[in-house]
Design a protein around this motif. Structure first.
Motif, PDB file in Angstrom:
ATOM      1  N   VAL A  66      10.009  54.328  -1.846  1.00  0.00           N
ATOM      2  CA  VAL A  66       9.907  54.401  -3.313  1.00  0.00           C
ATOM      3  C   VAL A  66       8.498  54.095  -3.725  1.00  0.00           C
ATOM      4  O   VAL A  66       7.869  53.209  -3.252  1.00  0.00           O
ATOM      5  CB  VAL A  66      10.894  53.397  -3.966  1.00  0.00           C
ATOM      6  CG1 VAL A  66      10.878  53.558  -5.457  1.00  0.00           C
ATOM      7  CG2 VAL A  66      12.285  53.580  -3.422  1.00  0.00           C
TER       8      VAL A  66
ATOM      9  N   ALA B  31      14.737  47.753 -11.416  1.00  0.00           N
ATOM     10  CA  ALA B  31      15.310  49.051 -11.797  1.00  0.00           C
ATOM     11  C   ALA B  31      14.957  50.124 -10.767  1.00  0.00           C
ATOM     12  O   ALA B  31      15.789  50.974 -10.426  1.00  0.00           O
ATOM     13  CB  ALA B  31      14.828  49.458 -13.183  1.00  0.00           C
ATOM     14  N   LYS B  32      13.736  50.071 -10.262  1.00  0.00           N
ATOM     15  CA  LYS B  32      13.288  51.015  -9.228  1.00  0.00           C
ATOM     16  C   LYS B  32      14.118  50.843  -7.944  1.00  0.00           C
ATOM     17  O   LYS B  32      14.549  51.825  -7.335  1.00  0.00           O
ATOM     18  CB  LYS B  32      11.812  50.739  -8.943  1.00  0.00           C
ATOM     19  CG  LYS B  32      11.044  51.826  -8.306  1.00  0.00           C
ATOM     20  CD  LYS B  32       9.563  51.382  -8.291  1.00  0.00           C
ATOM     21  CE  LYS B  32       8.674  52.345  -7.580  1.00  0.00           C
ATOM     22  NZ  LYS B  32       7.291  51.902  -7.533  1.00  0.00           N
ATOM     23  N   LEU B  33      14.368  49.598  -7.563  1.00  0.00           N
ATOM     24  CA  LEU B  33      15.168  49.297  -6.379  1.00  0.00           C
ATOM     25  C   LEU B  33      16.617  49.756  -6.585  1.00  0.00           C
ATOM     26  O   LEU B  33      17.212  50.366  -5.704  1.00  0.00           O
ATOM     27  CB  LEU B  33      15.113  47.802  -6.069  1.00  0.00           C
ATOM     28  CG  LEU B  33      15.807  47.323  -4.799  1.00  0.00           C
ATOM     29  CD1 LEU B  33      15.234  48.004  -3.560  1.00  0.00           C
ATOM     30  CD2 LEU B  33      15.668  45.810  -4.671  1.00  0.00           C
TER      31      LEU B  33
ATOM     32  N   MET C 163       9.348  49.573  -0.758  1.00  0.00           N
ATOM     33  CA  MET C 163       8.872  49.638  -2.138  1.00  0.00           C
ATOM     34  C   MET C 163       7.730  48.650  -2.326  1.00  0.00           C
ATOM     35  O   MET C 163       7.898  47.446  -2.058  1.00  0.00           O
ATOM     36  CB  MET C 163      10.017  49.296  -3.103  1.00  0.00           C
ATOM     37  CG  MET C 163       9.625  49.375  -4.566  1.00  0.00           C
ATOM     38  SD  MET C 163      10.979  48.970  -5.677  1.00  0.00           S
ATOM     39  CE  MET C 163      11.040  47.196  -5.493  1.00  0.00           C
ATOM     40  N   ASP C 164       6.593  49.143  -2.759  1.00  0.00           N
ATOM     41  CA  ASP C 164       5.436  48.300  -3.071  1.00  0.00           C
ATOM     42  C   ASP C 164       5.096  47.339  -1.925  1.00  0.00           C
ATOM     43  O   ASP C 164       4.965  46.125  -2.125  1.00  0.00           O
ATOM     44  CB  ASP C 164       5.685  47.494  -4.349  1.00  0.00           C
ATOM     45  CG  ASP C 164       5.939  48.390  -5.556  1.00  0.00           C
ATOM     46  OD1 ASP C 164       5.408  49.519  -5.588  1.00  0.00           O
ATOM     47  OD2 ASP C 164       6.676  47.959  -6.465  1.00  0.00           O
TER      48      ASP C 164
ATOM     49  N   GLY D  28      17.612  52.109  -8.526  1.00  0.00           N
ATOM     50  CA  GLY D  28      17.600  53.581  -8.496  1.00  0.00           C
ATOM     51  C   GLY D  28      17.623  54.110  -7.068  1.00  0.00           C
ATOM     52  O   GLY D  28      18.313  55.085  -6.762  1.00  0.00           O
ATOM     53  N   ALA D  29      16.881  53.462  -6.178  1.00  0.00           N
ATOM     54  CA  ALA D  29      16.860  53.861  -4.772  1.00  0.00           C
ATOM     55  C   ALA D  29      18.227  53.643  -4.130  1.00  0.00           C
ATOM     56  O   ALA D  29      18.689  54.470  -3.339  1.00  0.00           O
ATOM     57  CB  ALA D  29      15.782  53.080  -4.019  1.00  0.00           C
TER      58      ALA D  29
ATOM     59  N   LYS E 245      20.548  56.362  -5.353  1.00  0.00           N
ATOM     60  CA  LYS E 245      20.205  57.622  -4.682  1.00  0.00           C
ATOM     61  C   LYS E 245      20.748  57.638  -3.255  1.00  0.00           C
ATOM     62  O   LYS E 245      21.308  58.631  -2.803  1.00  0.00           O
ATOM     63  CB  LYS E 245      18.690  57.792  -4.673  1.00  0.00           C
ATOM     64  CG  LYS E 245      18.209  59.148  -4.292  1.00  0.00           C
ATOM     65  CD  LYS E 245      16.695  59.224  -4.461  1.00  0.00           C
ATOM     66  CE  LYS E 245      16.238  60.646  -4.513  1.00  0.00           C
ATOM     67  NZ  LYS E 245      14.800  60.759  -4.758  1.00  0.00           N
TER      68      LYS E 245
ATOM     69  N   ALA F 254      11.162  46.119 -14.111  1.00  0.00           N
ATOM     70  CA  ALA F 254      10.812  47.485 -13.715  1.00  0.00           C
ATOM     71  C   ALA F 254      11.012  47.700 -12.211  1.00  0.00           C
ATOM     72  O   ALA F 254      11.565  48.718 -11.781  1.00  0.00           O
ATOM     73  CB  ALA F 254       9.365  47.790 -14.097  1.00  0.00           C
ATOM     74  N   ARG F 255      10.592  46.741 -11.408  1.00  0.00           N
ATOM     75  CA  ARG F 255      10.748  46.861  -9.952  1.00  0.00           C
ATOM     76  C   ARG F 255      12.220  46.772  -9.555  1.00  0.00           C
ATOM     77  O   ARG F 255      12.665  47.468  -8.640  1.00  0.00           O
ATOM     78  CB  ARG F 255       9.931  45.784  -9.236  1.00  0.00           C
ATOM     79  CG  ARG F 255       8.424  46.040  -9.342  1.00  0.00           C
ATOM     80  CD  ARG F 255       7.604  44.982  -8.677  1.00  0.00           C
ATOM     81  NE  ARG F 255       7.754  45.105  -7.213  1.00  0.00           N
ATOM     82  CZ  ARG F 255       7.472  44.134  -6.362  1.00  0.00           C
ATOM     83  NH1 ARG F 255       7.031  42.972  -6.805  1.00  0.00           N
ATOM     84  NH2 ARG F 255       7.621  44.301  -5.071  1.00  0.00           N
TER      85      ARG F 255
END
Length: 132
Positions: free
Chosen positions: A132, A74-76, A95-96, A78-79, A82, A71-72
């Protein structure tokens, strides 16, 4: 020219002096929407390559106990996508409570630093920051 003609009469020479023009085939045209998508940064139809980690980043993450689950990660990613869409080249991604310096062009994490170690750190050669 030895041919005679009268006023008002059409004149057509008996021989053509120049060979007929050879027409090049018309280039294939792609739709404007496709051309536009191909020209915008980060929006090409090519699938994005997966995010990778430099040797330096891998060592730092291991030393600092920074782990990324699916999940993390995928978040990275995505950033990074972007940032690429905005034309960024080198970004600081927060992030986090972890700062990642990422080469957006190469989709490669250059280094990672935890919040506790961020004090007095200076990040250079970045052109964008993403939270993020």
């Amino acid at each position: 020219m030895s041919e005679q003609f009268r006023v008002g009469q059409s004149f057509y020479p008996s021989q053509t002096r120049f060979p007929a023009k050879q027409m090049a085939p018309a280039p294939t045209k792609k739709p404007f929407e496709q051309w536009l998508q191909d020209s915008l940064p980060g929006t090409s139809q090519k699938p994005a390559q997966p995010l990778s980690f430099s040797q330096h980043a891998s060592v730092r993450m291991r030393e600092r106990g920074i782990e990324l689950d699916a999940a993390r990660l995928a978040k990275l990613e995505g950033a990074v996508t972007k940032a690429a869409g905005k034309g960024a080249k080198e970004s600081l991604i927060m992030m986090d409570n972890v700062a990642f310096v990422v080469s957006i062009v190469n989709r490669k994490v250059i280094t990672a630093v935890e919040q506790g170690q961020l004090k007095d750190n200076v990040f250079t050669n970045i052109d964008s920051a993403i939270f993020v």
